[in-house]
Scaffold this motif. Structure first.
Motif, short mmCIF file in Angstrom:
data_model
loop_
_atom_site.label_atom_id
_atom_site.label_comp_id
_atom_site.label_asym_id
_atom_site.label_seq_id
_atom_site.Cartn_x
_atom_site.Cartn_y
_atom_site.Cartn_z
N ASP A 44 58.08 37.61 63.98
CA ASP A 44 57.70 36.64 62.95
C ASP A 44 57.08 37.33 61.74
N ARG A 45 56.24 38.33 61.98
CA ARG A 45 55.61 39.07 60.86
C ARG A 45 56.66 39.83 60.05
N ILE A 46 57.63 40.41 60.72
CA ILE A 46 58.70 41.13 60.01
C ILE A 46 59.52 40.16 59.17
N TYR A 50 59.91 40.04 54.90
CA TYR A 50 61.13 40.04 54.09
C TYR A 50 61.39 38.71 53.39
N GLU A 51 60.83 37.62 53.88
CA GLU A 51 61.00 36.33 53.20
C GLU A 51 60.01 36.13 52.07
N VAL A 52 58.79 36.68 52.21
CA VAL A 52 57.71 36.37 51.28
C VAL A 52 57.27 37.57 50.44
N HIS A 53 57.12 38.72 51.07
CA HIS A 53 56.50 39.86 50.41
C HIS A 53 57.49 40.86 49.83
N VAL A 54 58.71 40.88 50.32
CA VAL A 54 59.72 41.83 49.86
C VAL A 54 60.89 41.01 49.35
N GLY A 55 61.41 41.40 48.22
CA GLY A 55 62.57 40.67 47.73
C GLY A 55 62.75 40.84 46.24
#
Length: 139
Positions: A44-46, A50-55
């Motif tokens: 869930d953290r991973i 990628y959904e919130v902090h990386v992109g």
């Protein structure tokens, strides 16, 4: 007909709306969790990372800052790795960043043949179309 009731026994049961790959991923995740190889909270953290902090929103912030701050733009063009890291966008695939400017005469386009050099910290995971042979050959 079902012999005991005199009714057709065939029913249209609601089936999962998950695709075959999703079902397989869930089954694998369940099995790995049951065997103690996988911590669902870690997964869930991973996913959240990628959904919130990386992109791509991170890359947009870098570009916007370069447009608004000429000193940052110069730094970005001289040492993109350090300039981008100053905004806390670092990590896997962000170790060797390069920025090149577009000009009225030159428009830069990066096409990777392996996706091992895709800049995850500022663009997130490579989209499926980016990896396609059709895209790479057209580019």
């Amino acid at each position: 007909m079902h012999p005991a009731s005199g009714h057709d026994h065939h029913h249209d049961h609601e089936h999962s709306t998950l695709g075959e790959m999703d079902v397989r991923v869930r089954a694998l995740e369940t099995l790995l969790t049951q065997k103690g190889y996988l911590d669902p909270a870690a997964v869930d953290r991973i996913i959240e990372t990628y959904e919130v902090h990386v992109g791509p929103h991170n890359g947009a912030k870098v570009v916007a800052r370069a447009w608004a701050d000429p000193a940052f733009r110069d730094w970005l063009l001289q040492d993109a790795t350090a300039a981008i890291a100053s905004m806390d966008y670092t990590g896997r695939q962000g170790e060797h960043m390069v920025a090149v400017p577009n000009t009225p005469d030159t428009h830069n386009m990066v096409v990777c043949t392996l996706c091992s050099c895709y800049p995850w910290p500022v663009l997130g995971l490579p989209p499926v179309w980016y990896k396609s042979a059709a895209y790479r050959s057209r580019a």
